[in-house]
Design a protein around this motif. Structure first.
Motif, PDB file in Angstrom:
ATOM      1  N   ASP A 140      -3.554  -0.803   3.856  1.00 54.05           N
ATOM      2  CA  ASP A 140      -2.288  -1.354   4.369  1.00 54.05           C
ATOM      3  C   ASP A 140      -1.102  -1.058   3.457  1.00 54.05           C
ATOM      4  OD1 ASP A 140      -3.445  -2.613   6.632  1.00 54.05           O
ATOM      5  OD2 ASP A 140      -4.064  -4.324   5.411  1.00 54.05           O
ATOM      6  N   VAL A 141      -1.366  -0.666   2.227  1.00 51.37           N
ATOM      7  CA  VAL A 141      -0.297  -0.524   1.241  1.00 51.37           C
ATOM      8  C   VAL A 141       0.768   0.459   1.700  1.00 51.37           C
ATOM      9  CG1 VAL A 141       0.251   0.253  -1.093  1.00 51.37           C
ATOM     10  CG2 VAL A 141      -1.757  -1.184  -0.705  1.00 51.37           C
ATOM     11  N   LYS A 142       0.326   1.602   2.186  1.00 53.80           N
ATOM     12  CA  LYS A 142       1.264   2.678   2.511  1.00 53.80           C
ATOM     13  C   LYS A 142       2.300   2.277   3.543  1.00 53.80           C
ATOM     14  CE  LYS A 142       1.428   7.583   3.743  1.00 53.80           C
ATOM     15  NZ  LYS A 142       0.626   8.791   4.099  1.00 53.80           N
ATOM     16  N   GLY A 143       1.905   1.541   4.566  1.00 54.71           N
ATOM     17  CA  GLY A 143       2.846   1.223   5.644  1.00 54.71           C
ATOM     18  C   GLY A 143       3.500  -0.135   5.523  1.00 54.71           C
ATOM     19  N   ALA A 144       3.229  -0.864   4.445  1.00 50.86           N
ATOM     20  CA  ALA A 144       3.752  -2.221   4.313  1.00 50.86           C
ATOM     21  C   ALA A 144       5.200  -2.236   3.861  1.00 50.86           C
ATOM     22  CB  ALA A 144       2.895  -3.012   3.332  1.00 50.86           C
ATOM     23  N   LYS A 145       5.937  -3.229   4.323  1.00 49.41           N
ATOM     24  CA  LYS A 145       7.312  -3.414   3.874  1.00 49.41           C
ATOM     25  C   LYS A 145       7.334  -3.779   2.394  1.00 49.41           C
ATOM     26  CE  LYS A 145      11.350  -6.386   4.691  1.00 49.41           C
ATOM     27  NZ  LYS A 145      11.863  -7.528   5.497  1.00 49.41           N
ATOM     28  N   ASP A 146       6.391  -4.627   1.980  1.00 47.29           N
ATOM     29  CA  ASP A 146       6.264  -5.005   0.567  1.00 47.29           C
ATOM     30  C   ASP A 146       4.953  -4.425   0.050  1.00 47.29           C
ATOM     31  OD1 ASP A 146       6.181  -6.138  -1.943  1.00 47.29           O
ATOM     32  OD2 ASP A 146       6.718  -8.153  -1.281  1.00 47.29           O
ATOM     33  N   SER A 147       4.964  -3.136  -0.197  1.00 48.88           N
ATOM     34  CA  SER A 147       3.737  -2.442  -0.588  1.00 48.88           C
ATOM     35  C   SER A 147       3.218  -2.919  -1.943  1.00 48.88           C
ATOM     36  CB  SER A 147       3.975  -0.934  -0.613  1.00 48.88           C
ATOM     37  OG  SER A 147       5.019  -0.600  -1.515  1.00 48.88           O
ATOM     38  N   ALA A 148       4.119  -3.257  -2.855  1.00 45.94           N
ATOM     39  CA  ALA A 148       3.700  -3.699  -4.186  1.00 45.94           C
ATOM     40  C   ALA A 148       2.884  -4.985  -4.091  1.00 45.94           C
ATOM     41  CB  ALA A 148       4.911  -3.899  -5.084  1.00 45.94           C
ATOM     42  N   LYS A 149       3.335  -5.921  -3.253  1.00 42.39           N
ATOM     43  CA  LYS A 149       2.605  -7.193  -3.140  1.00 42.39           C
ATOM     44  C   LYS A 149       1.279  -6.996  -2.432  1.00 42.39           C
ATOM     45  CE  LYS A 149       4.706 -10.828  -3.544  1.00 42.39           C
ATOM     46  NZ  LYS A 149       5.676 -11.922  -3.498  1.00 42.39           N
ATOM     47  N   VAL A 150       1.242  -6.123  -1.450  1.00 39.31           N
ATOM     48  CA  VAL A 150      -0.023  -5.835  -0.767  1.00 39.31           C
ATOM     49  C   VAL A 150      -1.013  -5.221  -1.750  1.00 39.31           C
ATOM     50  CG1 VAL A 150      -1.130  -4.491   1.063  1.00 39.31           C
ATOM     51  CG2 VAL A 150       1.076  -5.583   1.485  1.00 39.31           C
ATOM     52  N   LYS A 151      -0.523  -4.334  -2.588  1.00 41.79           N
ATOM     53  CA  LYS A 151      -1.389  -3.712  -3.587  1.00 41.79           C
ATOM     54  C   LYS A 151      -1.921  -4.753  -4.574  1.00 41.79           C
ATOM     55  CE  LYS A 151      -1.435   0.116  -6.933  1.00 41.79           C
ATOM     56  NZ  LYS A 151      -0.619   1.210  -7.538  1.00 41.79           N
ATOM     57  N   THR A 152      -1.053  -5.668  -4.980  1.00 48.26           N
ATOM     58  CA  THR A 152      -1.482  -6.725  -5.894  1.00 48.26           C
ATOM     59  C   THR A 152      -2.509  -7.630  -5.228  1.00 48.26           C
ATOM     60  OG1 THR A 152       0.652  -6.700  -7.032  1.00 48.26           O
ATOM     61  CG2 THR A 152      -0.694  -8.668  -7.295  1.00 48.26           C
ATOM     62  N   MET A 153      -2.293  -7.954  -3.958  1.00 49.44           N
ATOM     63  CA  MET A 153      -3.254  -8.801  -3.250  1.00 49.44           C
ATOM     64  C   MET A 153      -4.615  -8.118  -3.150  1.00 49.44           C
ATOM     65  SD  MET A 153      -2.957 -10.658   0.482  1.00 49.44           S
ATOM     66  CE  MET A 153      -2.929  -9.122   1.416  1.00 49.44           C
ATOM     67  N   ALA A 154      -4.627  -6.821  -2.884  1.00 49.89           N
ATOM     68  CA  ALA A 154      -5.893  -6.085  -2.829  1.00 49.89           C
ATOM     69  C   ALA A 154      -6.615  -6.155  -4.165  1.00 49.89           C
ATOM     70  CB  ALA A 154      -5.625  -4.634  -2.436  1.00 49.89           C
ATOM     71  N   ALA A 155      -5.868  -6.023  -5.260  1.00 53.34           N
ATOM     72  CA  ALA A 155      -6.473  -6.105  -6.592  1.00 53.34           C
ATOM     73  C   ALA A 155      -7.040  -7.497  -6.850  1.00 53.34           C
ATOM     74  CB  ALA A 155      -5.439  -5.741  -7.657  1.00 53.34           C
ATOM     75  N   GLU A 156      -6.339  -8.542  -6.382  1.00 59.49           N
ATOM     76  CA  GLU A 156      -6.831  -9.908  -6.553  1.00 59.49           C
ATOM     77  C   GLU A 156      -8.092 -10.147  -5.727  1.00 59.49           C
ATOM     78  OE1 GLU A 156      -6.047 -12.446  -8.563  1.00 59.49           O
ATOM     79  OE2 GLU A 156      -4.679 -11.087  -9.585  1.00 59.49           O
ATOM     80  N   ILE A 157      -8.171  -9.531  -4.555  1.00 53.55           N
ATOM     81  CA  ILE A 157      -9.380  -9.666  -3.738  1.00 53.55           C
ATOM     82  C   ILE A 157     -10.567  -9.018  -4.451  1.00 53.55           C
ATOM     83  CG2 ILE A 157     -10.471  -9.036  -1.550  1.00 53.55           C
ATOM     84  CD1 ILE A 157      -7.660  -9.165  -0.272  1.00 53.55           C
ATOM     85  N   ARG A 158     -10.349  -7.855  -5.061  1.00 55.51           N
ATOM     86  CA  ARG A 158     -11.432  -7.197  -5.812  1.00 55.51           C
ATOM     87  C   ARG A 158     -11.821  -8.021  -7.040  1.00 55.51           C
ATOM     88  NH1 ARG A 158     -13.284  -2.829  -3.644  1.00 55.51           N
ATOM     89  NH2 ARG A 158     -11.935  -1.364  -2.506  1.00 55.51           N
ATOM     90  N   ARG A 159     -10.850  -8.627  -7.689  1.00 58.69           N
ATOM     91  CA  ARG A 159     -11.153  -9.466  -8.851  1.00 58.69           C
ATOM     92  C   ARG A 159     -11.982 -10.677  -8.428  1.00 58.69           C
ATOM     93  NH1 ARG A 159      -8.306 -13.110 -12.757  1.00 58.69           N
ATOM     94  NH2 ARG A 159      -6.673 -13.508 -11.222  1.00 58.69           N
ATOM     95  N   LEU A 160     -11.655 -11.228  -7.262  1.00 54.18           N
ATOM     96  CA  LEU A 160     -12.417 -12.352  -6.740  1.00 54.18           C
ATOM     97  C   LEU A 160     -13.835 -11.923  -6.363  1.00 54.18           C
ATOM     98  CD1 LEU A 160     -12.527 -15.300  -5.874  1.00 54.18           C
ATOM     99  CD2 LEU A 160     -11.427 -14.649  -3.715  1.00 54.18           C
ATOM    100  N   ALA A 161     -13.949 -10.715  -5.822  1.00 52.22           N
ATOM    101  CA  ALA A 161     -15.274 -10.195  -5.476  1.00 52.22           C
ATOM    102  C   ALA A 161     -16.142 -10.054  -6.721  1.00 52.22           C
ATOM    103  CB  ALA A 161     -15.137  -8.849  -4.770  1.00 52.22           C
ATOM    104  N   ALA A 162     -15.547  -9.548  -7.796  1.00 51.68           N
ATOM    105  CA  ALA A 162     -16.299  -9.378  -9.043  1.00 51.68           C
ATOM    106  C   ALA A 162     -16.761 -10.717  -9.596  1.00 51.68           C
ATOM    107  CB  ALA A 162     -15.439  -8.649 -10.075  1.00 51.68           C
ATOM    108  N   ALA A 163     -15.956 -11.739  -9.424  1.00 55.93           N
ATOM    109  CA  ALA A 163     -16.311 -13.070  -9.919  1.00 55.93           C
ATOM    110  C   ALA A 163     -17.338 -13.761  -9.027  1.00 55.93           C
ATOM    111  CB  ALA A 163     -15.061 -13.935 -10.018  1.00 55.93           C
ATOM    112  N   SER A 164     -17.542 -13.226  -7.817  1.00 54.95           N
ATOM    113  CA  SER A 164     -18.461 -13.851  -6.867  1.00 54.95           C
ATOM    114  C   SER A 164     -19.887 -13.372  -7.009  1.00 54.95           C
ATOM    115  CB  SER A 164     -17.972 -13.582  -5.432  1.00 54.95           C
ATOM    116  OG  SER A 164     -16.673 -14.079  -5.235  1.00 54.95           O
TER     117      SER A 164
END
Length: 627
Positions: free
Chosen positions: A602-626
């Motif tokens: 979703d990053v490429k087409g998002a209006k706020d691509s930086a925040k989408v990218k950060t959210m994706a990174a947070e989801i991966r961080r949460l996955a690692a902690a799970s």
């Protein structure tokens, strides 16, 4: 929305070369804070986005509003205790039950202004006034050898029985102070003392010298005294040098409009200014021509010689100095030898007072204490460019760029001392939010994520402590500094889920932020995940969020609120998060990793691509902690 004003270019309207701020609108007449009932303990209140959890009156020892003698000052935090300074001592509150705080200790000690910091079992208290005695007693200083100006150090291993360890004398005393941990020795902290008093005479303290040369190493004025404290042996604390960060700074320019307003209304430092609004002059001093400045007396020093307050960000090795006519950026990699990186003045600022960094260190908010904290500077007729905040960004090469102003959008009365004062960050991931005291302007919560458009997201305000004069009461038509009550929030800070405020005249407040359309329940839940054992607002800690669902959902809520990603995608991401949270272990990790991969697309087409990218990174961080 708050009263924000962006800096722009209206050079054709000015007689000097400058970058002034675009016009602001005045506070509207329908703000719920306008016209609140007066009263010391029964004043009317107005709130939005926050609720009062508890109010506690001052202890009996400080229960007076006579002048400034017994007003409360700043606060510091450790464990379940809040250390509240007072011009005549300090109070230690046990806040284990925030709805019913208990007094753990009251220590009477004439100190002025008594700002506190806490490091482990050591409590530091600023002392500056001429009436301070080594023995903390009342009655004034009878002998020069009895005068205490500097830093008091207490042992609060038992918060219910503080013990004075040492009075560290300094040449100018300490109006405020800032703790900076040694980067090389965990057993040592350095304490920077701020304040603009002249150097003490030799009859009080040897080695102190007044002077006009900032380059003179023997001059006590142009420096912040630095105290080195060995934490295991605080009795050995001593002044070890000074932060000479003022050399080369000329007199700050002032605008014609401000000088005229001061002359017309008799305003000196922090006096009542003229009407601002459309056409008001001011802005970035880097662009102000020298002819815009008042001509200095060649016999007197020109630039600043000390700071009112400095905020350290030790994790970033940075310090923001609010130094009277300038805001400074300083490298504190070596706390004993700080290096000034940049300096900025503003033709609208009366007194650069204090500062708050964004968590990533890319921005800093400076406050302007117009009126010295005792004047009613938030009236409808007050200049909106003065007595508020300005937001500056910090470039990668550590240079300032000024962006905007902010001031509370209510119209306070002539009975209410009001100006921007102390505050700190609210730990909401993905946003730069601060809470701040405005004296009798109340407590305000501000979003400065976009440095060009800071705005208000929550507030709590009481009516004035003093009632207005009755019709026809010409004898009492003016509330003077000598008669009027100096009250309101000295500083407001978020700590471990709640907001704490030191009320100068009344006592001690605790608030809780509430979900609104400007601040979601998920954002508040993420903020509550951040816990600090110890918090000194002038020594700003680095905020780190744990991997958690509220953190991810905070970013998602922000994307929804700001239309940063298509609504069908935010809805789908929300459902996927709900489904993943119901799982556990490897299954949860797999679901989150799959979701992260989808969000990364979703990053490429998002209006706020930086925040989408950060959210994706947070989801991966949460996955690692799970796993």
């Amino acid at each position: 929305m708050g009263t924000a004003r962006r800096l722009g270019t209206l050079a054709a309207l000015l007689t000097i070369a400058s970058i002034p701020a675009l016009a602001q609108t005045y506070p509207t007449g329908n703000d719920p804070r306008n016209g609140l009932k007066a009263g010391m303990y029964d004043a009317g209140t107005a709130a939005e986005g926050m609720r009062l959890v508890s109010f506690s009156k001052k202890p009996a020892e400080f229960d007076s509003v006579r002048g400034l003698t017994f007003i409360n000052s700043d606060i510091a935090f450790r464990d379940h205790y809040v250390y509240q300074g007072n011009f005549a001592g300090f109070t230690i509150w046990d806040v284990k039950n925030p709805s019913k705080p208990e007094i753990a200790a009251v220590v009477p000690c004439i100190t002025s202004q008594g700002d506190p910091s806490i490091v482990g079992h050591l409590l530091f208290i600023s002392a500056e006034g001429n009436g301070n005695r080594n023995d903390c007693g009342k009655g004034g200083v009878q002998s020069p050898t009895d005068h205490m100006a500097g830093l008091r150090i207490y042992d609060v291993s038992n918060p219910r029985a503080p013990k004075l360890v040492k009075n560290v004398q300094s040449c100018k005393g300490s109006h405020t102070h800032t703790v900076i941990p040694s980067p090389t020795d965990k057993g040592v902290v350095f304490v920077y003392l701020s304040g603009s008093q002249p150097a003490r005479p030799a009859t009080e303290l040897a080695g102190c010298n007044n002077g006009t040369d900032p380059t003179d190493v023997n001059n006590s004025l142009y420096r912040l005294d630095i105290i080195k404290v060995p934490l295991a042996h605080p009795e050995n604390a001593e002044v070890v040098g000074g932060a000479r960060i003022f050399t080369g700074l000329d007199a700050a320019p002032t605008s014609t409009a401000r000088r005229e307003a001061q002359a017309n209304r008799g305003a000196g430092r922090g006096g009542r200014g003229g009407r601002g609004g459309r056409g008001a002059r001011g802005g970035d001093s880097a662009q102000v021509a020298t002819q815009g400045a008042a001509r200095p007396d060649p016999r007197q020093p020109t630039g600043p010689r000390n700071c009112h307050d400095v905020t350290a960000y030790p994790a970033m090795h940075l310090l923001a100095g609010a130094c009277a006519s300038y805001g400074l950026l300083v490298d504190i990699s070596n706390p004993e030898k700080p290096v000034r990186l940049d300096a900025r003045s503003d033709t609208n600022f009366s007194l650069w007072h204090t500062a708050v960094f964004s968590n990533d260190g890319s921005k800093v908010v400076f406050t302007d204490e117009w009126g010295g904290g005792t004047g009613p500077m938030c009236q409808a007729t007050s200049m909106l460019e003065m007595g508020g905040n300005t937001t500056l960004t910090i470039s990668k090469d550590k240079k300032f760029t000024q962006h905007s102003y902010f001031k509370i959008p209510s119209a306070q009365t002539a009975q209410e001392n009001c100006v921007s004062h102390n505050g700190g960050l609210v730990p909401v991931p993905g946003r730069d939010i601060m809470v701040q005291g405005w004296y009798q302007g109340g407590v305000d919560v501000i979003d400065f994520t976009n440095p060009d458009h800071p705005y208000e997201i929550a507030f709590f305000d009481r009516g004035p402590a003093d009632a207005p004069p009755a019709p026809g009461d010409t004898a009492n038509a003016a509330i003077s500094r000598g008669r009027g009550t100096i009250g309101g929030s000295w500083g407001a800070y978020y700590w471990n889920g709640l907001v704490y405020s030191s009320e100068l005249a009344r006592g001690f407040d605790i608030y809780e932020l509430q979900p609104t359309d400007k601040l979601s329940a998920n954002e508040l839940a993420a903020a509550k995940l951040v816990k600090f054992v110890e918090y000194n607002p002038q020594s700003q800690p680095k905020i780190v969020w744990p991997a958690a669902f509220p953190v991810v959902r905070s970013y998602l809520d922000q994307l929804v609120r700001d239309n940063g990603l298509a609504s069908d995608r935010t809805a789908a991401i929300g459902k996927a998060l709900d489904a993943a949270e119901k799982q556990s272990g490897a299954a949860r990790a797999a679901a989150l990793n799959k979701l992260a991969g989808d969000v990364e697309k979703d990053v490429k087409g998002a209006k706020d691509s930086a925040k989408v990218k950060t959210m994706a990174a947070e989801i991966r961080r949460l996955a690692a902690a799970s796993k």
